[in-house]
Each structure stands twice: as C-alpha cells, then as structure tokens.
Design a protein around this motif. Structure first.
Motif, PDB file in Angstrom:
ATOM      1  N   UNK A   1     117.821 -28.659  11.216  1.00 47.46           N
ATOM      2  CA  UNK A   1     117.964 -29.030  12.621  1.00 47.46           C
ATOM      3  C   UNK A   1     117.012 -28.228  13.504  1.00 47.46           C
ATOM      4  N   UNK A   2     117.057 -26.924  13.347  1.00 51.60           N
ATOM      5  CA  UNK A   2     116.206 -26.083  14.176  1.00 51.60           C
ATOM      6  C   UNK A   2     114.726 -26.327  13.905  1.00 51.60           C
ATOM      7  N   UNK A   3     114.437 -26.786  12.685  1.00 48.38           N
ATOM      8  CA  UNK A   3     113.031 -26.972  12.325  1.00 48.38           C
ATOM      9  C   UNK A   3     112.469 -28.293  12.840  1.00 48.38           C
ATOM     10  N   UNK A   4     113.358 -29.223  13.121  1.00 45.22           N
ATOM     11  CA  UNK A   4     112.819 -30.551  13.434  1.00 45.22           C
ATOM     12  C   UNK A   4     112.941 -30.970  14.892  1.00 45.22           C
ATOM     13  N   UNK A   5     113.698 -30.219  15.679  1.00 41.85           N
ATOM     14  CA  UNK A   5     113.916 -30.645  17.066  1.00 41.85           C
ATOM     15  C   UNK A   5     112.589 -30.872  17.805  1.00 41.85           C
ATOM     16  N   UNK A   6     111.697 -29.903  17.701  1.00 40.82           N
ATOM     17  CA  UNK A   6     110.426 -30.026  18.430  1.00 40.82           C
ATOM     18  C   UNK A   6     109.613 -31.214  17.909  1.00 40.82           C
ATOM     19  N   UNK A   7     109.564 -31.372  16.575  1.00 41.93           N
ATOM     20  CA  UNK A   7     108.816 -32.483  15.973  1.00 41.93           C
ATOM     21  C   UNK A   7     109.366 -33.814  16.474  1.00 41.93           C
TER      22      UNK A   7
END
Lengths: 621, 418
Positions: A1-7
């Motif tokens: 989750x934390x890794x993909x929010x920005x993407x």
C-alpha cells in the motif's frame, strides 16, 4: 500500500489529463472555445462598376472619400492649434473627439473627421507626417454625374441581417445595391471582394499576413454597365414633371429598351451618399405626401381610361366581331333595353373604327366589347378569351423588366366576376362588365404596362420585355430574356386601322392642338376618375391625365406613356408632355416652345394641396 | 568513464526523458516567445535564446552534480539545508521585488530564485533526518521533527509571499507516508480537501446536512456493533465546524483574487474577460489544437500572445495548440514515465536516505505536473508554479536539474556499492 499510493496517483493524474485533453481537443470542444480570435479576415473591396447611359454618357462613378483616423495609443504630443485649423475644428471639439476615441479603444482606430472633401484632403495630406497616431483612410463612395434618375439607378446601403443570412457573400458592414440598377445588377457591379487573413495578437493588433498570405485572394473589379436610359431625355422628363405628380415611361419599340423612366416627385441621387445619407433617407422615407421613393412609373396602378379602347378595337377585329368599316350609331350613349348604360361625350352618329378611336367614342367600344364577350356561349368564356388577348400584351402580370419594384396591374377574369356576382346564385352578363370596354371598370394598368402595349401596337403585334440594361461591358452581353420577341394574339393586319385611328387623334381628334409639325405621332388621350378618402369618406378628386403615343407612325422609334395625377383631361398635361418628350428624343430640340413653356411653368401643387387643406374644394376645373 | 573496477551506472532512461523534456520545452518556448525582432535560433536577446543559455549551463551543472561523491549529499545535507535557509532569509535584505513578491537575487543581467533550490535542499535534509537510525516516523516526536524541517522554508517562502511555491511542500507527505507516517494523515488531508472544495461549491449548510446524512447512514449500518454515539457526534461536529470555518476563511481571510481563482474552477463565475482570462485563453489555445495540432510556430493563439505567461507557467497550452492531442499525450506520458521510473528506482535503493530522497523528487515533480497541467487545462485553480524542465526560467530549470541529478547520482552510486 505504502509503495503504490504515489504510483497510483501519478497514473490516475495521467488518465485524468488524457481525458480532459481528449474532451477539449477532440471530442466535445465546448462552444466558444473553437472560435479563432487570432486570425482576422480582412476584405479588400473592389471598385464598383460604373453606369453609363445609352450614349455612353457617364451617370454613376465612384469618388474617393477620406476619413481622418486616429489610434489614440500612438498619438505623440503635437501642435494642436495647427492641426485643429487644418481639420477645421475647435480645440475643444478636437479634445472631445480624442477622448471618445480613447474611451472606445486606445489601440483600435477611430474616426476623427469622416469624409473629407478633396480640397481638405489635399492640404492635410502633406502635413500628416507630423501627427503620429493619425492617418487618412480612403474609402470609395458612389458619385453621381446626374441629378435625376434616382429611381432607375437606385442606391447602395449597408446589408442587414436577413441579407447576410440568405447570402453568405455579405458580411456585416458590406454595401449592397438597393433599388434600381444597383440592386438588379448587384452581382455584376460589385465585383468580387478580395480576402486577406491577418494574424492578430491579443490586443487585436496586426502581426502581418497569416501563413504569409497563401489563403489570400485579390479583389476583382466590378463590370461597368451601359443602361438603355437616355440621360438627356431623362433629364428633360424630370424638368417637365416639376410641380406635378406622375410618371413617364418611354420605350424603344423595336428592342424594348427603356429610354426614359421618370417619376415625379423624385430626389437627387447624391442625397443618399456621404455624411448626410441617413438624415436625407429618413426625410425621403417619411414624406408621405410626395412619396419621392415611390416609382409611379412602375408602381402606380391606375384605370387606364381611353387608351385601353385601342385594345378593345384590336380584340374585336381579331375576334372578327366587327368589320373595319362597319359603322355603329352613337346616339350619345350606350343604350340597353332602353336604359343608358354609359354616356358618351357627344352624339357621334354612325361611326367606324378609325374615327371611333380618334373621337374616343364610348358607344362604339361598348358595342364592340359586348360583341366580343357575347360571341361565346357564356359570358365566362367570353371574358376569359378577352383576358387571354390582353395577357399577350403583358397586362395583368409582372412584365419581367429588370428593376426590382413593380405591380401586376389587374385584368379581371370570369372567376373574378363569378365571385363578385355570386355566380351561380346570380348570373352576370357582358352588360355588367361593360365599363372594361373603355378602360374604367375593374381594369388596372401601370404606366410601364401602358407604354408596353403602346410599343406592341407600334410594332404591329409584338414586343420585347422592357429593360434598362443595354450592355454589361466586359462580357458584352445582356440577359437572354430581353432579346426574345413576345408575339401578341392579334394578327398584324388588324393594327393598321387602329394605328390610323391613333394618328387621327393628332390630326383631327382630341390631341390636334398639340401636334408637333413634321413628326407623325400616333396617340391616344385618356382621363381616369379617381378617389381618395378624407376622414373616412370617399371623395372624388380631379381626374388623372393620361396619354399614350408612339412616333413616327412608320418605323416607330419611341413609344411613350405619360401619367399625370389629377391633371384632368388627357391632352392637357400628359399629351403635351408626351409630345415634348417625343420631339426631344427624335429631334434633340423643341419647336413647340409655347407648349414647353406651358408645361415647364405649369404647376399642379394647388391641386395636390386640396385634399389636405381641410376645406371643401371643387374638382375638374 | 570506467577506471578499473570503479564504475558508475546511471539510469539512462531518466536521463533520456530529462533530455527529451528539456528539448521539447525549448522548442515550445521558441514558438511561444518568437517575435519579429528575432534573429535566428541563437539570438540571445530573445527569451528562447536565454533559455538556451540556461540549458547549456544546466549541462555543466549536471557534470558537477554527478562528479561529486554521492556520500557528500548525505553528509552535508544539513549544511546545504541551512545554506538554503540563509539564502531565503537573505532575500528580506537583498531581495528584488517583482510583482509584489520578494523572491529573487538580482545579478545585473539575470536573477536567481532561491526557493527553486530550497526544494532539493529540503528533500536532502528530510531524507537525512528520516533515514537516521533513531528516527521512527510512527512516533509523534519525529513527526514533529520532520514537520519542522518542512515548516522552516515554508514559513520563509510564505513571507515572500509566494503561495504557489509553498503548495509544493505538501508533496513531502508522500515520502513521509512511505516511511511509516500513519495513513490517517493522508486520508485526513484528502478528506479535508474534499470537504473544502465541496463547501466552496455547495455552501457550508448543504455540506453539513450531507455529513449528518452520511453519519446517520453509517451509524444505522453499524448499529449491531453498538457504536459509541459520542464518537459520531464528535466527528460530525468536527466536520461541520471545519466546513463552516472554511466558509469563514474563504469569505473573510482569502483575498478576492484567491476567491476568484477557486470560483472559476468551481464553475461559479464564468468570466472570460476578467480573472478567468488566462485559463479561458489557455483552453481556447488547447482546443484549437485538435488531433495533431497546427504545427510548430503555426499556433495562431500562441502567435497572437493570447495566453499570458505562455512561455512560463502556461507553456503547456502551446504544446496543446501546436502539437495537438497526440503531442500533448507524449508530454503527459513522458512525465508519468519519469515519475514512476523515479519511484521504481527509489524503491530499489539500498539505503533509506536514497529512497526518501527519491520519493521526495518524484512527489515534487508530481505535484508540479499535476497542479500545472491541471491549471492550464482548466481543472485546477490558477496556482502559478512552473512545469518542470518545460517552463522558461533559469532558476526553475537549475533547481529541477539539481533535484533530479542528485537522485541520478545516488542511484548510480547505489548500483556501484552493490
């Protein structure tokens, strides 16, 4: 989750922008966004074609007009006093004009002084360099070389919205011919305007040609036209009609060319050019007494009166209901079952065709009319046959001439009388419509229709559609319909006795006192009763004076119809005017100067003032 | 480049996209600033000529940035950060004021905007702080520490005042979230934005009613779990208070031009001639592009200078008009590609410092991209921030170049260590 929010957000934004761009650029461009305010279309107006008369005398040309313009932003300090004296305005006026221009737009040009004359322009132009921000803009206006013929020439004015909707050639502010030849030959005279595409910046300033001018076109000059009008004759007609109301129509029988088309009162065409145009136009438009914009030669529908008898005679001859020498007794009126249906001006006794026309015998033509109608089993059939003959002279319908105004006139038919008399509940017979025989009744003609049937008589049985175009210079053509011969339903041999009668009108009949020595004129006088309404009451006014004529008798050169409102009997005004016009045209000078003096000095203004005076008045004096 | 075993591998995809964006930017600046007095491509009196100098100097800058040992950035992060704060402070004494904003140092021919460099400095400082072994973003005390690092430049920039540049610092919420900041902050922020916008669009009263309705529905749905009524009342009261305070702030604290900017985007005031002029003209220019655009230097709206500030903040409208939908999409995809690539590379970093810094770079670029193109296409209020690498301006270009290439260096060195 934390890794993909920005993407996810980045991809979502990309998709959002793609959708927005697709909407803006491809799919549904919102209204108003596609307007291109950056490229301005500028039109280059060609010179409008000139107009000449039949002898190539220049009637209408163009004049340059000079407007002093200002772009307020570019104005540099200047010698106001000197500039004002050049412009012939006061310093206060100048400041006021400049203030208004600046309020309108500091970057766009405004007019300082409109339509300078040439003299002012000359003195100003050499000093213009001193005044930055000011410049002179040249425009083209009509210049009239003649002070008459406004009804023939027409005028030009700005197009309105309905014209723009109908014809995409025109843009707001364009000029278009209105009335007369200007209107009829608009597409010939105007030429083709050139187009320039100019790249603009956001202040609406020019940045130069768009795409280096690859879409630009050059203007094409309009064609000059030669009219059939004889300017001299036209001018003379106008002079003769001073202080009278009415119209003159003169045709060349062999071609249908309109030699003169005079309406009175009229106006100087120069009034509708330049600074005072709208003021003058309003004045003309609201002159409901003189109606200067109303072309009486084309628009006036009147009972033709006695000249119509020539047609009754011709139809009777063609229908074979009378012999040329057959005499009919005139006891001073037309009697039917012992009742006088129609009075005659005098008891002519036994009378035949030639003399019947010369004496304008009502009894004779009433008899002929009844014989024509009653030749057929029913009055309906007879009336329709009678009408068919008249239609072949171009009566009862638009003639098809090349001027934009006109009226049909009226020739009644069987249906009209059926309605009128409520047939079949009641029957009607030729006696009921007998007034038609002498051109009273229900018959209505316009002056140009009268001139046209006179030309057909002069031609012994045919006519050409009257027209004002002699030549379109350049292509050297005129529309084909003006070179097509229209045959009447009357055979040529029947014309001779009628023409002889019309000649006798001059030699011993109602026009004998207005003969022109040396010219064999054939004519016919006419008088038409007329009425007006004063305070809702029908009041009879002095009769209209009517005259038709052609000359010379053999090989006719001119056929003419003259109509003078409230001029009383035919030869009094109309006859004199017709004779003078014929002489002027054929000879170029006037021998009957007594007659000329009478007409030039005569005035019917008193007559026209009567219905407006509010007092009781007498007529036919 | 390779000497023995010591070699550095840079991410050529990022470099390629950078070069592409800068080149396309210059091409569009050329078109947007072309005037009659221009004398060829190398006319350095022209805006596009100056931009060419900036680009050329950027190349030198890149060499410097890449030549410096990567450990330097980590070690001297605090020094760089403090130096940038000093530069921002110095503006209040030596700064030059343009259009009411004191944001520039004037060096005769050109001026430098320190706030453009402060982003990179702040990113370094934040990365340094967060990557410290003792820092734990789940602890409030460290959250406050990170907040202070961000707040110092923000306060100094607000005082210039330059609200647009301040907005960019919101981007740092992404790296912090990545490093363990509770998602509630992100959601709270998002919720606040939604509440904020809907309050402006529909009015506080309607929003309050909607909140009550939603709360009632949620409460009804969860009734079997015996929810605490007090909690609901508090949340609802908080939301409603927020909505009314937004309404109050909007009407009483905001200046009229701020209100106008929001109202235009919310569609409340359609005023093509007044304050909405920039956005409206920009939309016209883009809409005129169609599928393929009008061609380079052929844009009529661009040539007519209808879009103000077209070579700076509104440069994307030139792309829209002259290169059409296809050209615009190329630019969009390049940005999306660049940012995702940076995030991807950041995740690959072996040390936390590189990752935090990478996320910061990606988030800053994303915020600029989103706000700028949103503004130019009329879906976001007018906030004057440049499109990275594209917009005219030396400070911005240098700032973004340094920001990006420090990451390229960190990333390359990272590879070297492995």
């Amino acid at each position: 989750m934390r890794k993909i929010v920005l993407i996810v957000l980045v991809l979502f934004s990309g998709a959002l922008f793609a959708a927005r761009l697709f909407y803006l650029q491809v799919y549904g461009t919102p209204q108003g966004l596609k307007q291109n305010s950056a490229v301005k279309v500028v039109y280059d107006y060609p010179q409008r074609g000139y107009m000449f008369d039949r002898n190539m005398q220049l009637m209408v040309s163009n004049q340059p007009s000079y407007d002093v313009m200002v772009i307020p932003k570019d104005v540099k300090p200047l010698d106001t006093l000197e500039f004002c004296s050049l412009l012939k305005i006061t310093k206060a006026e100048f400041k006021n004009i400049l203030h208004k221009a600046r309020m309108y737009s500091p970057r766009l040009p405004s007019v300082v002084i409109p339509q300078l004359n040439k003299a002012d322009y000359a003195s100003l132009s050499e000093k213009m360099y001193k005044y930055e921000g000011f410049y002179i803009q040249r425009r083209s206006l009509r210049e009239y070389q003649v002070h008459h013929s406004a009804n023939v020439l027409g005028y030009i004015g700005e197009v309105n919205n309905s014209i723009i909707e109908k014809n995409p050639y025109y843009q707001m502010g364009d000029l278009i011919g209105m009335q007369g030849a200007e209107s009829e030959y608009e597409s010939v005279l105007r030429g083709i305007k050139g187009v320039k595409y100019i790249q603009k910046d956001r202040f609406n300033r020019d940045l130069g040609p768009y795409k280096d001018g690859i879409y630009d076109t050059l203007p094409e000059r309009g064609h000059d036209i030669q009219l059939t009008i004889d300017a001299r004759l036209q001018k003379y007609g106008k002079e003769l009609m001073v202080n009278k109301h009415g119209g003159i129509v003169a045709l060349e029988p062999s071609s249908g060319e309109i030699l003169a088309l005079v309406t009175a009162p009229s106006y100087d065409p120069s009034l509708l050019v330049g600074r005072d145009r709208s003021k003058n136009f309003t004045k003309l438009w609201y002159d409901t007494i003189n109606k200067p914009l109303y072309d009486r030669g084309l628009m006036g529908e009147y009972p033709p009166g006695s000249p119509f008898k020539t047609l009754t005679g011709l139809i009777a001859l063609q229908e074979g209901v009378i012999g040329v020498d057959e005499r009919i007794n005139c006891p001073g009126g037309y009697y039917y079952n012992g009742r006088r249906l129609m009075a005659c001006h005098g008891a002519h006794g036994p009378i035949a065709m030639v003399h019947g026309i010369a004496a304008s015998c009502n009894t004779y033509f009433a008899t002929l009319y009844r014989r024509i109608i009653d030749k057929y089993p029913t009055p309906q059939e007879g009336t329709d046959h009678w009408k068919a003959h008249l239609s072949s002279f171009g009566l009862g319908n638009f003639l098809g001439y090349d001027l934009p105004s006109g009226k049909r006139g009226y020739i009644p038919d069987a249906e009209f009388y059926n309605r009128w008399y409520q047939y079949p509940k009641y029957n009607w017979y030729s006696t009921a419509t007998i007034s038609n025989s002498i051109g009273q009744g229900e018959v209505l003609l316009t002056p140009i229709q009268m001139a046209n049937f006179t030309a057909a008589i002069a031609n012994r049985g045919y006519y050409y559609t009257p027209h004002i175009i002699k030549n379109i210079i350049g292509p050297d053509t005129i529309p084909k319909k003006y070179t097509e011969k229209h045959l009447t339903t009357i055979e040529p041999q029947h014309f001779e006795p009628v023409i002889k009668g019309m000649r006798e009108v001059y030699t011993q009949g109602t026009a004998s006192f207005i003969q022109i020595p040396g010219i064999e004129i054939c004519g016919k006088t006419g008088t038409a009763e007329n009425f007006t309404k004063i305070d809702g009451k029908r009041v009879q006014l002095t009769d209209h004076s009517i005259f038709v004529a052609f000359a010379p008798m053999d090989n006719p050169k001119i056929a003419i119809a003259v109509f003078v409102e409230n001029g009383y009997w035919g030869s009094r005004w109309a006859g004199r005017i017709a004779g003078l016009m014929i002489e002027k045209y054929l000879r170029g000078e006037i021998t009957r100067t007594d007659m000329e003096k009478y007409v030039l000095e005569g005035s019917l203004e008193d007559e026209y003032a009567k219905p407006y005076s509010g007092k009781p008045f007498t007529i036919n004096r | 480049m390779a000497t023995g075993k010591r070699y550095v591998r840079f991410d050529w995809l990022i470099i390629f996209i950078y070069i592409a964006l800068v080149a396309m930017g210059w091409i569009n600046i050329y078109s947007a600033s072309l005037s009659d007095s221009a004398k060829g491509y190398f006319d350095f009196d022209q805006i596009y000529g100056k931009q060419m100098i900036w680009i050329g100097l950027s190349a030198i800058l890149i060499i410097f940035v890449l030549a410096i040992e990567s450990k330097f950035y980590e070690r001297f992060a605090s020094v760089i950060y403090i130096a940038s704060l000093v530069l921002l402070l110095g503006l209040f004494i030596f700064g030059r004021t343009i259009a009411g904003t004191t944001a520039w140092y004037d060096f005769g021919g050109f001026s430098i905007q320190p706030s453009e460099f402060a982003k990179a400095a702040t990113a370094l400082a934040l990365a340094k702080y967060v990557s410290d072994i003792q820092t734990n973003m789940e602890e409030v005390r460290h959250q406050v520490g990170a907040f202070i690092i961000l707040a110092l430049p923000v306060v100094l920039i607000i005082m210039q005042p330059d609200p647009g540049s301040v907005l960019v610092y919101a981007a740092f919420v992404f790296p912090l979230y990545r490093e363990g900041l509770h998602g509630v902050y992100l959601l709270l922020g998002l919720f606040a934005v939604v509440l904020f916008v809907s309050t402006l669009a529909f009015g506080a009263v309607w929003v309050a009613l909607a909140i009550l309705l939603i709360a009632a529905l949620v409460f009804y749905k969860n009734r079997k779990k015996r929810p605490s009524i007090m909690k609901y009342v508090l949340v609802v009261a908080g939301c409603i208070a927020f909505a009314f305070s937004v309404s109050y702030i909007f009407n009483n604290v905001f200046k009229q031009h701020h209100r106008d900017r929001f109202n235009i985007v919310l569609g409340k005031e359609v005023d093509a001639r007044g304050i909405g002029y920039n956005t409206h003209q920009s939309e016209i220019a883009i809409a005129n592009g169609g599928w393929l655009g009008k061609g380079w230097t052929q844009g009529t709206q661009t040539k007519g200078n209808f879009v103000p500030e077209q070579h700076t903040d509104y440069i994307f409208s030139t792309v829209g008009e002259e290169w059409g939908f296809v050209g615009s999409m190329v630019v969009i995809l390049l940005f999306v590609g660049l940012i995702t690539r940076i995030v991807y590379k950041a995740e690959k970093q072996k040390n936390q410092f590189g990752r935090v810094y990478g996320y910061s770079v990606a988030a800053i670029l994303f915020l600029h991209f989103f706000v700028n193109i949103g503004m130019v296409t009329g879906i976001f209020p007018t906030v004057g921030i440049p499109l990275p690498f594209f917009s005219y301006g030396g400070s911005a270009l240098w700032g973004f170049t340094i920001l990006l290439f420090i990451f390229v260096k960190l990333d390359g060195a990272n590879f070297h260590y492995s």
